[in-house]
Design a protein around this motif. Structure first.
Motif, mmCIF file in Angstrom:
data_model
loop_
_atom_site.group_PDB
_atom_site.id
_atom_site.type_symbol
_atom_site.label_atom_id
_atom_site.label_comp_id
_atom_site.label_asym_id
_atom_site.label_seq_id
_atom_site.Cartn_x
_atom_site.Cartn_y
_atom_site.Cartn_z
ATOM 1 N N GLN A 340 -12.316 -34.758 40.612
ATOM 2 C CA GLN A 340 -12.362 -35.413 41.348
ATOM 3 C C GLN A 340 -11.968 -35.853 42.958
ATOM 4 O O GLN A 340 -11.646 -36.306 43.199
ATOM 5 C CB GLN A 340 -10.779 -35.938 40.870
ATOM 6 C CG GLN A 340 -11.036 -37.032 39.457
ATOM 7 C CD GLN A 340 -9.491 -36.800 38.716
ATOM 8 O OE1 GLN A 340 -8.336 -36.525 39.295
ATOM 9 N NE2 GLN A 340 -9.211 -38.104 38.119
ATOM 10 N N GLU A 341 -12.684 -34.077 43.220
ATOM 11 C CA GLU A 341 -12.184 -33.854 44.911
ATOM 12 C C GLU A 341 -11.324 -34.070 45.630
ATOM 13 O O GLU A 341 -11.013 -34.699 46.840
ATOM 14 C CB GLU A 341 -13.880 -34.529 44.935
ATOM 15 C CG GLU A 341 -14.943 -34.501 45.093
ATOM 16 C CD GLU A 341 -16.044 -35.783 45.841
ATOM 17 O OE1 GLU A 341 -15.695 -36.290 46.378
ATOM 18 O OE2 GLU A 341 -17.706 -35.291 46.002
ATOM 19 N N ARG A 342 -9.976 -34.237 44.768
ATOM 20 C CA ARG A 342 -9.244 -33.740 44.842
ATOM 21 C C ARG A 342 -8.272 -32.135 45.737
ATOM 22 O O ARG A 342 -7.145 -31.438 46.319
ATOM 23 C CB ARG A 342 -8.085 -33.871 44.161
ATOM 24 C CG ARG A 342 -8.381 -35.151 43.650
ATOM 25 C CD ARG A 342 -6.841 -36.317 43.356
ATOM 26 N NE ARG A 342 -6.709 -35.938 41.626
ATOM 27 C CZ ARG A 342 -5.496 -35.055 41.085
ATOM 28 N NH1 ARG A 342 -4.109 -34.680 42.026
ATOM 29 N NH2 ARG A 342 -5.549 -34.843 39.961
ATOM 30 N N CYS A 343 -9.204 -30.981 45.272
ATOM 31 C CA CYS A 343 -9.156 -30.045 46.222
ATOM 32 C C CYS A 343 -10.289 -29.487 46.089
ATOM 33 O O CYS A 343 -11.054 -29.162 45.482
ATOM 34 C CB CYS A 343 -8.272 -28.880 44.783
ATOM 35 S SG CYS A 343 -8.977 -28.230 43.628
ATOM 36 N N ALA A 344 -10.180 -28.523 46.820
ATOM 37 C CA ALA A 344 -11.115 -27.258 46.927
ATOM 38 C C ALA A 344 -11.519 -26.461 45.831
ATOM 39 O O ALA A 344 -10.805 -26.298 45.173
ATOM 40 C CB ALA A 344 -11.576 -27.348 48.373
ATOM 41 N N PHE A 345 -12.595 -26.030 46.029
ATOM 42 C CA PHE A 345 -13.075 -24.964 45.067
ATOM 43 C C PHE A 345 -11.994 -23.799 44.914
ATOM 44 O O PHE A 345 -11.183 -22.997 44.003
ATOM 45 C CB PHE A 345 -14.005 -24.277 45.219
ATOM 46 C CG PHE A 345 -15.162 -23.555 44.247
ATOM 47 C CD1 PHE A 345 -15.431 -24.089 42.698
ATOM 48 C CD2 PHE A 345 -14.922 -22.175 43.688
ATOM 49 C CE1 PHE A 345 -15.547 -23.876 41.773
ATOM 50 C CE2 PHE A 345 -15.533 -20.792 42.877
ATOM 51 C CZ PHE A 345 -16.146 -21.498 42.193
ATOM 52 N N PRO A 346 -11.860 -23.096 46.484
ATOM 53 C CA PRO A 346 -11.069 -21.899 46.786
ATOM 54 C C PRO A 346 -9.839 -22.061 45.857
ATOM 55 O O PRO A 346 -8.862 -21.542 45.927
ATOM 56 C CB PRO A 346 -11.651 -21.422 47.805
ATOM 57 C CG PRO A 346 -12.363 -22.120 47.808
ATOM 58 C CD PRO A 346 -12.796 -23.551 46.983
#
Length: 385
Positions: A340-346
């Motif tokens: 949902q693009e609420r956090c970055a991958f790392p």
């Protein structure tokens, strides 16, 4: 000539990637298998189409808001329609069912799988979170109820096939991993990856959740935990090897140094079919391995700095108790948040690790403990987001 009785199959999660491929297997072997029960979480339209084609005895839509839609669409059919999470447990223990294929995604597969085990059903397990969350409880119940658990994951099916007919102890399990789409990216590049990039797995076609888990290598960490419970080995006897071509699906090394591996093209229908037909192998028209065109096979050590989720899974199994349950719950939260693009991958492994450190440790959880810890870990992970 006596007609062979068809096995009645309950597919929990029939609208997902594994479920739809299982129906393809049943379609090819309709003389041997019957799709007796189909269930879906919320994909009502696909569930309706499947029900009209396969004419199961019953369907379940877990999302109760979709019940009327499914019921009305199937009103003219001799098909029972149920809704809700409790109904999943009820149908998993249906007296007519021979095999329960658990293809639900995430923690939702635990209670129905336990219900099927207590009912003495053969389990074709595609829901790895069941063993990740509650491996000790599930394996103990399976022994008590004399319930076979047959692995459907391609890696665990490969291990299972490699130990068929063997009478010696496993020295080491070699669990192969494709490495996902980001295995050669730098830490700086990983900060900029998007969900769309992560959902493009180089070899396998899977659902969104498991594809993101594969990109972070949390999926491989969960498979390590699953292998521990399925095959009775400690994590120190499980080696993860990155094999980008996904031709060797996994291997086993024995006491004399001999290694047996299972190879094939990446096609989940092969392990699904074996789980349904075991101990027999059925003829299929699935793609065959072309030895002259498959090219070089390469192997690498996983980079735990680049993919700390794999290290977190090993850490959780070393801690034992409720630690894998907490890691799984936090992972489900951050996996969705990333999509949902609420956090970055790392951010995903950072939040999982902090959640693990905040939840009190319980050495021997009951089912109620698992349910409570799952809810608490999700709450903490959401706060950390």
């Amino acid at each position: 000539m006596i007609e062979q009785k068809r096995k009645k199959i309950a597919i929990l999660g029939s609208t997902g990637s594994i479920g739809t491929q299982a129906l393809d297997v049943i379609r090819q072997h309709s003389d041997l298998y019957e799709a007796y029960i189909l269930t879906a979480n919320s994909q009502a339209d696909l569930l309706i189409r499947q029900a009209l084609e396969f004419q199961p005895a019953a369907v379940v839509i877990a999302d109760e808001t979709k019940y009327e839609k499914v019921r009305d669409a199937l009103r003219q059919e001799p098909i029972q329609v149920y809704a809700g999470a409790d109904a999943l447990c009820d149908v998993a223990g249906n007296g007519e069912v021979d095999v329960v294929l658990t293809a639900l995604v995430g923690f939702s597969g635990l209670r129905p799988t336990i219900a099927a085990i207590k009912a003495g059903k053969t389990i074709a397990l595609a829901n790895k979170e069941t063993l990740v969350v509650a491996g000790e409880l599930v394996t103990r119940l399976a022994m008590e109820h004399k319930t076979p658990i047959l692995p459907v994951d391609s890696e665990h099916s490969a291990i299972f096939q490699s130990i068929m007919g063997e009478h010696s102890d496993i020295e080491e399990i070699i669990l192969t991993a494709s490495g996902g789409p980001f295995r050669q990216m730098s830490l700086e590049e990983l900060k900029r990856v998007t969900p769309a990039m992560a959902l493009k797995h180089p070899n396998w076609e899977m659902g969104a959740k498991i594809t993101i888990d594969s990109a972070s290598m949390m999926n491989k960490g969960f498979e390590v935990i699953e292998a521990k419970w399925l095959f009775g080995v400690g994590p120190e006897k499980i080696r993860v090897v990155v094999h980008p071509q996904s031709i060797i699906h996994s291997a086993v090394q024995f006491a004399d140094g001999a290694v047996k591996a299972q190879l094939g093209v990446p096609d989940m229908r092969v392990p699904i079919q074996l789980a349904l037909s075991y101990p027999k192998r059925l003829k299929s028209d699935f793609e065959r391995l072309d030895w002259y065109r498959m090219g070089n096979l390469t192997f690498e050590e996983p980079d735990l700095q680049r993919f700390p989720c794999l290290a977190l899974a090993f850490e959780s199994i070393r801690r034992g108790g409720n630690a894998p349950c907490v890691v799984n719950a936090a992972n489900e939260v951050v996996n969705l948040a990333f999509r949902q693009e609420r956090c970055a991958f790392p951010d995903m492994p950072r939040i999982i690790e902090e959640t693990l450190n905040r939840i009190p440790f319980v050495l021997q959880p009951s089912l109620e403990d698992y349910l409570q810890m799952d809810a608490e870990a999700r709450r903490v992970a959401e706060e950390l987001l």
